[in-house]
Each structure stands twice: as structure tokens, then as C-alpha cells.
Write an enzyme that holds these catalytic residues in place. Structure first.
Site, short mmCIF file in Angstrom:
data_model
loop_
_atom_site.label_atom_id
_atom_site.label_comp_id
_atom_site.label_asym_id
_atom_site.label_seq_id
_atom_site.Cartn_x
_atom_site.Cartn_y
_atom_site.Cartn_z
N HIS A 133 1.06 -0.75 -0.01
CA HIS A 133 -0.01 -0.11 0.11
C HIS A 133 0.81 1.58 0.34
CE1 HIS A 133 -3.84 1.50 1.38
NE2 HIS A 133 -3.35 2.64 1.00
N HIS A 176 1.60 5.10 -2.40
CA HIS A 176 1.40 5.90 -3.19
C HIS A 176 2.35 6.97 -3.91
CE1 HIS A 176 -3.16 5.56 -1.79
NE2 HIS A 176 -2.46 6.07 -0.49
N PHE A 177 3.02 7.22 -5.06
CA PHE A 177 4.49 6.93 -5.48
C PHE A 177 3.77 8.19 -6.49
CE2 PHE A 177 7.41 3.23 -4.82
CZ PHE A 177 7.19 3.52 -3.84
N ASN A 203 -4.13 6.50 -7.39
CA ASN A 203 -5.61 7.35 -7.28
C ASN A 203 -4.53 8.35 -7.98
OD1 ASN A 203 -3.66 7.32 -5.01
ND2 ASN A 203 -5.46 8.17 -3.41
N ASP A 209 -8.53 2.78 -4.14
CA ASP A 209 -7.83 2.82 -2.59
C ASP A 209 -7.92 4.62 -2.49
OD1 ASP A 209 -6.81 3.29 0.00
OD2 ASP A 209 -5.04 4.11 -0.97
N HIS A 218 -5.97 -0.41 5.85
CA HIS A 218 -4.69 0.60 6.81
C HIS A 218 -6.90 0.42 8.28
CE1 HIS A 218 -7.68 2.99 4.41
NE2 HIS A 218 -6.58 3.06 3.46
N ASP A 265 0.76 2.65 4.03
CA ASP A 265 -0.13 3.69 2.69
C ASP A 265 0.95 4.97 3.36
OD1 ASP A 265 -1.79 5.32 2.06
OD2 ASP A 265 -3.48 4.94 3.91
N HIS A 281 2.59 14.52 0.82
CA HIS A 281 2.22 16.31 -0.15
C HIS A 281 2.91 16.29 0.80
CE1 HIS A 281 -1.89 13.76 0.09
NE2 HIS A 281 -2.23 13.32 1.01
ZN ZN Z 1 -6.70 4.63 2.28
#
Ligand code: ZN
Length: 426
Positions: A64, A66-67, A98, A155, A235, A308, A312
Site C-alpha cells: 500500500h 502512493h508514489f 489514485n 483506494d 489500514h 499507506d 504531500h
Molecule cells: Zn486508503
């Protein structure tokens, strides 16, 4: 240390190209060695890494991350994400979809896969469950799996339509890939990222109640029943949610759950103390919820630790708590948090922690990872279980959004080897 065979021994690993060619056990009465054939002498090697006093384990697996690539590369990209993973001891990661464009089509999936292929660690891609993650029209899951998607997920957003979700479960089951669900019912949330209770009162907002998570988990366990789907509850953060998964597992459902390091370490006190750098979806909950997550990790209800990792920019996280995006980075602190919070506090053995960060997630996502065996991949983590260090703002990630800067941790990554090559350390 190999969690799959539960082997813990003094040994030399002989790595040839991208494979563990041989494991040569040392004569040592203090270790348990299933099938050990006694001491041998290691052959001449091109390079020798002395790991005495350290733990050699499978490279960590995070299902899990996010790149942010394509679309949000001011936050992170596949290259910097891979560097953060390697520094954290990870050799296999699964990216969420996403992105912008969303990963609901073969072109975007191919872009992500091609870019990932040039990185020295293994980076896998999921595809979206619904077009644009809008929850109304299913993606072409078989086609996207044929292109290499290892899982199906929207997700970041829940899938509210029962009918669509049922179709997604059936289709993913027929493709043999898991469906991962972000469980938060938006109709119950008034300003996400902050738990409803003392934290939301502190900010004077409505916040996200635990019911938003557990009501949707209960619904989706029900929908999953009979579809044959392999389900990953992402999560997990609430005591009731953990209990729902526990009961569903007992009833024979093929359901799995992830816990993040922040949910087993922190409570809603942290968002009061650290503000937006402790704002995430689902939010940090109460101490009772945190204890329930730890119990879930101990009894096998929760079978994966996943970060996760959600980068940002500093500008975004400088916004007021109602406007700032949710999520924190996690790859570079996960092992230290696991050892400090779970092993050193007596909840888990080191073997069980490593299993939750390697073999557990690899099994759910059908990855050839998370174990050390002759003929297996030379994806190796070397760490010092006793080294103490302070988390500094010197991340390999582009992002800095974490409440853990300044925190003392025990357990430090010394070296990461992926496909037989040193990708971090030395
Ligand atoms: Zn999530």
C-alpha cells in the site's frame, strides 16, 4: 531469519545474480535449523558482506504505497518513492492507482509499469475498480490484470454501490487478484482525517466517526461472502472493524487486513499535537482502538503491516486542518516503529513482526517475495535490531509529512539488497 519456514539460524547466504543460490548453516547450538546439514565452508565470493551481529531477513513488502506518478509528482514520483522504499528496507511495493490520470486504463497502467521497471526494487501496480474511481462503472479488470495489475482498488475512496462492488468482487475473483478496500462511509463524515471525539472537538469540526469505518467493513464482508473474492481491508483503525474481520475469518471468508505503523503507534492525541502531519484517512483513533489493532496483529486477524505511504508537499500540509490533504509518509520509519512499538514492548516476536512485513502481504498479493530460500529471490534486508536512532528530516522521499521527525526509534536498516544488488546502505 525466514518467516515462511520460521527458520532462524546463523548462516551464510550465497547470492548469485538475482537468486539466493545456497544457505550454508553455521554450527551453533543456540539456533534452530530445520533440515540443517551442518557447517560448511563458504566458497570464494566476489564480494563478502559481513552481517555478523545483525539480522538478515527477506526484503520488506509493502502492498500500500502512493508514489503519485503520474499526475502529482511534486509530492513524489516512482523514482523517489523507490529510493524511500529501499532506504526503509523494502524490496517489493504495490502502488495505488489514485493518480492523474487514474489507473483505470491500460495506457496509464503501462506507463506506471514501464517506469517502475527501471527502478532497482520490485514495484507492482494495481488497477482501479471503477472508472475514474467514481464508483459507478467497473473497469475492464481482466484486461488490466492481463497488463500486469496485481490487485484491484479504488483506494482513497470507498465503493458505495452494492451492485458494482459485487461485480468487482466476482471479476477480481475470476482473475485471481485481491480487491483492496478503503472503508470509510462519506455520508457519516464531516471533515475527514480527524477522529470524531476529543480531536474533532479540539478543532471544532465534525470529524470522522469510527462508525464510518466499521459499518462499511461489516457491509463489505457481507457482500464478499459467496463471491470467492480475496479481500484486503486496508489500514484498519477501529476496534469494531478488527472484530468484524476476526469473525469473518472464523467463518471462513478469504479476508485479510492491513494495519499501518501510525495506527498501531499513535492515537487522536497526535493530531492535536502535530496537526496536519497527523491527519490521515482513516484517522488516528482512541487508545482502545490502537490496542485492538495491536491485538489483531498478535492473533493473526490483521495479517499485513502496510505503510499507506502518502506523500504531500509542505505547502499542502501547511493549510488549515480542514483543507490540508490527509496522509503521511511511512516507508522510511516503518521497521523502526514496528520494532520499537511491537517487538520491544513485548507484543510480537521479531519473527512475527518480519512475517507481517514480508510473507504476510506477499501471500495476499501473490508476489514472489517475502521469504529466504535456496532458489528464491535475492531480496534481502539487513538490519540492526538494537541500534537506536532519531528520525531526522533527511528522507529519500520528496516529502516530509510525518509526525515522527525527532522520534527515537530502535531498529535500523543497515542494507537493502534487491535482485542481488545493493540498493541501500554500505
Ligand atoms: Zn486508503
Amino acid at each position: 531469519m525466514d518467516p515462511k519456514s520460521r527458520m532462524q539460524a546463523k548462516a551464510d547466504l550465497i547470492i548469485c545474480d538475482s537468486t539466493v543460490e545456497r544457505i550454508i548453516f553455521k554450527n551453533d547450538d543456540s539456533v534452530s535449523v530445520p533440515g540443517a546439514s551442518g557447517a560448511e565452508i563458504a566458497p570464494e565470493a566476489d564480494e563478502v558482506i559481513d552481517a555478523s551481529g545483525l539480522v538478515v531477513a527477506p526484503g520488506l513488502v509493502d502492498v500500500h504505497v502512493h508514489f503519485r506518478d503520474p499526475g502529482f509528482t511534486d509530492k513524489e514520483d516512482i523514482h523517489t518513492g523507490a529510493a524511500a522504499a529501499a532506504r526503509g528496507g523494502y524490496t517489493s511495493v504495490v502502488m495505488m492507482g489514485n493518480t492523474d490520470p487514474r489507473c483505470d486504463n491500460a495506457d496509464t497502467l503501462r506507463y506506471m509499469k514501464d517506469k517502475a521497471a527501471s527502478e532497482p526494487i520490485h514495484i507492482y501496480v494495481t488497477c482501479n475498480a471503477t472508472m475514474g474511481m467514481k464508483g459507478t462503472e467497473m473497469t475492464d479488470i481482466p484486461a488490466l490484470c492481463a497488463e500486469g495489475a496485481v490487485g484491484v482498488t479504488d483506494d482513497g475512496l470507498p465503493i458505495m454501490d452494492h451492485g458494482i462492488l459485487t461485480q468487482v468482487f466476482l471479476k477480481a475473483a475470476s482473475c485471481g487478484v485481491p480487491v483492496s478496500l478503503h472503508e470509510e462511509d462519506p455520508s457519516l463524515i464531516d471533515n475527514n482525517g480527524v477522529n470524531r471525539g476529543k480531536a474533532s472537538d479540539h478543532f471544532g469540526i465534525g470529524g470522522s466517526p469510527s462508525e464510518a469505518e466499521y459499518s462499511l467493513i461489516r457491509r463489505d464482508l457481507e457482500i464478499a461472502s459467496g463471491t470467492g473474492v480475496c479481500l484486503d481491508i486496508q489500514h484498519i483503525s477501529t476496534a469494531e472493524g478488527v472484530e468484524a474481520v476476526r469473525q469473518a475469518k472464523k467463518s471462513g471468508l478469504n479476508v485479510h487486513a492491513e494495519a499501518t505503523p501510525h495506527h498501531f503507534t499513535l492515537t487522536d492525541d497526535a493530531v492535536i499535537a502535530y496537526g496536519t502531519n497527523a491527519k490521515m484517512n482513516p484517522p488516528l483513533r482512541t487508545e482502545a482502538d490502537r490496542q485492538a489493532v495491536i491485538r489483531g496483529l498478535c492473533d493473526g486477524t490483521i495479517d499485513m503491516i502496510a505503510t499507506d505511504h502518502a506523500p504531500h508537499t509542505t505547502e499542502e500540509k501547511s493549510l488549515p486542518v480542514t483543507k490540508a490533504p490527509s496522509g503521511i509518509i511511512g516507508l522510511e520509519t516503518a521497521l523502526g516503529l514496528g520494532i520499537t512499538e511491537l517487538v520491544n514492548k513485548g507484543y510480537l516476536s521479531m519473527m512475527d513482526l518480519i512475517r507481517l512485513m514480508t510473507e504476510g502481504p506477499a501471500a495476499v498479493y501473490n508476489l514472489n517475495a517475502g521469504y529466504i530460500a535456496e532458489g528464491g529471490p535475492a531480496d534481502i534486508l539487513i538490519f540492526d535490531p538494537d541500534a537506536e536512532w532519531t528520525v531526522e528530516d533527511d528522507f529519500a522521499s520528496k516529502a516530509h509529512n510525518t509526525p515522527f521527525i525527532g522520534r527515537r526509534l530502535r531498529g535500523k536498516v543497515i542494507m537493502t539488497i534487491a535482485s542481488g544488488k545493493i540498493v541501500y546502505g554500505k
